[in-house]
Design an enzyme around this catalytic site. Structure first.
Site, PDB file in Angstrom:
ATOM      1  N   HIS A  96       0.803  -1.172  -0.198  1.00  0.00           N
ATOM      2  CA  HIS A  96      -0.081   0.038   0.148  1.00  0.00           C
ATOM      3  C   HIS A  96       0.853   1.119  -0.090  1.00  0.00           C
ATOM      4  CE1 HIS A  96      -4.293   1.263   1.129  1.00  0.00           C
ATOM      5  NE2 HIS A  96      -4.109   1.806  -0.123  1.00  0.00           N
ATOM      6  N   ASP A 123      -9.644  -0.087   4.278  1.00  0.00           N
ATOM      7  CA  ASP A 123      -8.378  -0.787   4.930  1.00  0.00           C
ATOM      8  C   ASP A 123      -8.827  -0.864   6.294  1.00  0.00           C
ATOM      9  OD1 ASP A 123      -5.797  -0.912   5.722  1.00  0.00           O
ATOM     10  OD2 ASP A 123      -5.126   0.512   4.342  1.00  0.00           O
ATOM     11  N   ASP A 127      -2.948   3.819   7.856  1.00  0.00           N
ATOM     12  CA  ASP A 127      -1.670   4.347   7.290  1.00  0.00           C
ATOM     13  C   ASP A 127      -1.370   5.479   7.498  1.00  0.00           C
ATOM     14  OD1 ASP A 127      -1.684   1.511   6.532  1.00  0.00           O
ATOM     15  OD2 ASP A 127      -2.499   1.636   4.692  1.00  0.00           O
ATOM     16  N   HIS A 140       4.542   1.296   4.083  1.00  0.00           N
ATOM     17  CA  HIS A 140       2.900   0.958   3.581  1.00  0.00           C
ATOM     18  C   HIS A 140       2.052   1.273   4.850  1.00  0.00           C
ATOM     19  CE1 HIS A 140       2.286  -3.486   5.372  1.00  0.00           C
ATOM     20  NE2 HIS A 140       3.007  -2.652   6.210  1.00  0.00           N
ATOM     21  N   ASP A 226      -7.272  -1.756   0.271  1.00  0.00           N
ATOM     22  CA  ASP A 226      -6.410  -2.519   0.831  1.00  0.00           C
ATOM     23  C   ASP A 226      -6.986  -3.884   1.157  1.00  0.00           C
ATOM     24  OD1 ASP A 226      -4.848  -3.968   2.730  1.00  0.00           O
ATOM     25  OD2 ASP A 226      -3.972  -2.008   3.530  1.00  0.00           O
ATOM     26  N   ASP A 228      -6.823  -5.874   3.252  1.00  0.00           N
ATOM     27  CA  ASP A 228      -6.796  -6.406   4.654  1.00  0.00           C
ATOM     28  C   ASP A 228      -7.932  -5.727   5.168  1.00  0.00           C
ATOM     29  OD1 ASP A 228      -6.038  -3.887   5.405  1.00  0.00           O
ATOM     30  OD2 ASP A 228      -3.907  -4.700   5.556  1.00  0.00           O
ATOM     31  N   GLU A 271      -1.778  -4.858  -1.463  1.00  0.00           N
ATOM     32  CA  GLU A 271      -1.686  -5.867  -0.157  1.00  0.00           C
ATOM     33  C   GLU A 271      -2.230  -7.067  -0.335  1.00  0.00           C
ATOM     34  OE1 GLU A 271       0.186  -5.075   2.632  1.00  0.00           O
ATOM     35  OE2 GLU A 271       0.455  -2.847   1.784  1.00  0.00           O
TER      36      GLU A 271
HETATM   37  N1  ARG Z   1       0.205   0.339  11.457  1.00  0.00           N
HETATM   38  C1  ARG Z   1       1.029  -0.619  11.139  1.00  0.00           C
HETATM   39  C2  ARG Z   1       2.504  -0.050  10.933  1.00  0.00           C
HETATM   40  O1  ARG Z   1       2.838   1.213  10.523  1.00  0.00           O
HETATM   41  C3  ARG Z   1       0.772  -1.436  10.021  1.00  0.00           C
HETATM   42  C4  ARG Z   1       0.575  -0.869   8.814  1.00  0.00           C
HETATM   43  C5  ARG Z   1      -0.405  -1.612   7.694  1.00  0.00           C
HETATM   44  N2  ARG Z   1      -0.399  -1.305   6.426  1.00  0.00           N
HETATM   45  C6  ARG Z   1      -0.970  -1.883   5.399  1.00  0.00           C
HETATM   46  N3  ARG Z   1      -1.080  -0.981   4.320  1.00  0.00           N
HETATM   47  N4  ARG Z   1      -1.127  -3.067   5.393  1.00  0.00           N
HETATM   48  O2  ARG Z   1       3.376  -0.782  10.425  1.00  0.00           O
HETATM   49 MN    MN Z   2      -3.277   0.073   3.772  1.00  0.00          MN
HETATM   50 MN    MN Z   3      -4.189  -2.424   5.897  1.00  0.00          MN
END
Ligand code: ARG
Ligand code: MN
Ligand code: MN
Ligand code: MN
Length: 307
Positions: A96, A123, A127, A140, A226, A228, A271
């Site tokens: 992402h 999401d 982020d 990401h 995303d 997820d 993702e």
């Molecule tokens: N907040 C966590 C981090 O900064 C997870 C981020 C996940 N982001 C994503 N695009 N899947 O590491």
């Molecule tokens: Mn994301």
């Molecule tokens: Mn995510």
């Protein structure tokens, strides 16, 4: 409607390897046929290229920053070219962090065309980290902050001017994991977040009515999906699963209500991690949902715009 698929096979912004295989998994899951079936003229531009994943620890709060910048430049240029030729760009990630390059290109295009821009960020995560706030250094977790002007200059200024976006242009949906410092920053910057608690209490329909309110014929709608976002029970093929996400029905409704607006102008699908998937089921689900995003419906109904 002409759409262009842009593959960006990298996981340099992620904390797990494998999202680099996302573009091919989406093709194997039939994304071209699915979109063609809904009346789009699909141009698959193949994959961009960029540096390999060095798999190193973070440096000054950023992991693989040079590589993330290189991939994002490639994405920025490719998305800009598609928008300039009137095609609807569909970015096949990739992690992402690439949302930065994609949306920076969309924002610049809208600025040049005098169009309004609304970004829907689907999401589990906000982020919205910075190098000071991030617990991981993974970029990401930072693209929304970079788009709002908080981050390294190479990323914040990708589209020339910074910030590329104002917080009021963004709606986040499905959020259920925000890091402690990130939580404060989201609040300070006034991001509009429809988190899972909001969806539990008010339902996906009402959340989407709110998120889509105020669009008009001059608004370009960008969806950054995303994978997820989805509940991991139905979508295990992602690197950062968080339990308690939208169900299949809720996710379908979300996509259908976006389709009903008729304003979709660009899309990221990011993702997806085939190394963690089960017989490509998450890719197949993503393609199914993207069909709804482009107007698949059970019945022949008139669009029912969100009120
Ligand atoms: N907040 C966590 C981090 O900064 C997870 C981020 C996940 N982001 C994503 N695009 N899947 O590491
Ligand atoms: Mn994301
Ligand atoms: Mn995510
Ligand atoms: Mn309502």
């Amino acid at each position: 409607l002409r759409a262009s698929l842009i593959g960006a096979p990298t996981d340099v912004g992620a904390g797990a390897r494998g999202a680099s295989m996302g573009p091919e998994a989406l093709r194997v899951a039939g994304i071209v046929a699915a979109l063609t079936h809904h009346g789009l003229e699909v141009h698959d531009r193949g994959n961009l290229s960029g540096p390999p994943n060095p798999w190193l620890p973070p440096v000054q709060g950023y992991r693989h920053l040079a590589e993330v910048v290189a991939w994002n430049r490639a994405v920025f240029d490719a998305v800009s070219a598609e928008l300039a030729s009137g095609h609807l760009p569909i970015l096949l990630g990739g992690d992402h962090s690439l949302g930065l390059g994609s949306i920076a290109a969309v924002a610049r295009h809208c600025r040049q065309q005098g169009r309004k821009l609304r970004v829907l960020w689907l999401d589990a995560h906000a982020d919205f980290n910075t190098s000071e706030l991030t617990p991981s250094g993974n970029v990401h977790g930072m693209p929304v902050a970079c788009l709002c002007g908080f981050g390294p200059r190479e990323l914040t200024h990708m589209g020339g001017e910074a910030p590329a976006l104002q917080p009021h242009q963004i709606r986040q949906i499905g959020i259920r994991s925000v890091d402690p410092g990130e939580k404060r920053f989201v609040h300070e910057q006034g991001l509009e977040v429809f988190d899972m608690r909001y969806i539990d209490e008010h339902g996906m329909r009402h959340a989407m009515e709110q998120a889509l309110a105020g669009l008009d014929e001059h608004t370009h709608l960008h969806v950054s999906f995303d994978v997820d976002f989805l509940d991991p029970e139905i979508a295990p093929g992602v690197g950062t699963t968080v339990p308690g996400g939208p169900t299949y029905r809720e996710a379908q409704l979300c996509m259908e209500m976006i389709a009903d607006t008729g304003r979709l102008g660009s899309l990221d699908i990011v993702e997806l991690n085939p190394a963690l998937d089960v017989r490509n089921k998450t890719a197949l689900l993503a393609v199914d949902l993207v069909e709804s995003l482009f107007g698949k419906s059970t019945l022949m109904r008139q669009p029912r715009p969100a009120r």
